[in-house]
Scaffold this active site. Sequence first.
Site, PDB file in Angstrom:
ATOM      1  N   SER A 217       0.830  -1.198   0.000  1.00 34.19           N
ATOM      2  CA  SER A 217       0.000   0.000   0.000  1.00 34.19           C
ATOM      3  C   SER A 217       0.875   1.262   0.000  1.00 34.19           C
ATOM      4  CB  SER A 217      -0.968  -0.039   1.182  1.00 34.19           C
ATOM      5  OG  SER A 217      -2.030   0.852   1.008  1.00 34.19           O
TER       6      SER A 217
ATOM      7  N   ASP B 256      -5.515  -4.049  -2.630  1.00 34.49           N
ATOM      8  CA  ASP B 256      -4.478  -3.727  -1.651  1.00 34.49           C
ATOM      9  C   ASP B 256      -3.693  -4.950  -1.172  1.00 34.49           C
ATOM     10  OD1 ASP B 256      -3.157  -2.769   0.820  1.00 34.49           O
ATOM     11  OD2 ASP B 256      -4.458  -1.022   0.573  1.00 34.49           O
TER      12      ASP B 256
END
Length: 316
Positions: free
Chosen positions: A76, A188
């Site tokens: 991320s 993610d």
Amino acid sequence: MTVKHKLTRIVRSVQAFGRELKRQSQELTSLPLTLTRPPRIGLALGGGFARGLAHIGVLKVLEEEGIAVDFIAGTSVGSVIGAAYASGISAKELEEIAALVRFKHFSRWTLSRFGLFSNDKMSAFLGKMLRCKTFEELRIPLAVTATDIITGAPVVFTSGNLVDPVRASCAYPGMFLPVNINGQLLVDGLLAHAVPAAPLREMGAERVIAVYLSANWVRERGPRHVFDLIGQCFSIAQQRMCSTWKPLCDLIVEPPIGEFGYDDFARATDLIKAGEAVTRAALPQIRQWFVVDAPAETTVFSGASAVKPAAPALAK
């Protein structure tokens, strides 16, 4: 008599030479033994939205102390900062960029059943910031993690185009649209590698520093909206996943970022300072790695304290 005298002198010289060698050997063994080469250090940068700006503080201290990072893995926001640093942007430059960046610079509203934002603006943002376009051009080997939303399998990028894997790694489910790369629908990396220590071991890292951004998504008064609710679910899941990556680390750095919100980009200076403070506290532990008899146990630095877990680290 002359020959005997000469032989006696030779024997005494040899004995004296032997005693001197023994003395020097004893002196050497009493000194700390240094490694013939430094250990290959890997840096695992976890996710946390704006809180991830604390990663810059970690890099800043390592850079100032001359501690080279040989491998980086990012999840991320950790993939964004990791890619930028690996491309040649210094910690000081990252600090300057962080003071200016806001949520609007890499996201836009969109109408979709898969999310309310698209992070396609991140392509332009990264294109301007990064100093190269592919993994192969990076000055430090990098791994970027994502998750296949169909199978749940982890996906780790270490080659090819750089921008799209970073976008996928940042595609927070429910908030951002998934990113399609080569037919895989990716979200993610937090779901697969909350803190990407495993990819670093696979890359060849001998010592792993993990930066874990442990914090609740919501404040004590409860969630404000659906994003808070989703975010808190992932915060809980992230805490439960610690047993999968912590044993792979030699040092775990936990910046004190609990007071910061996930969207506190305007507080970049404070977040960076939080990363700096905890990393400076960990420096003595890192320096021990350059000594042969350094301990192999995992150490966790949370705030200014060091905690040694009861369970030993995996053998290196």
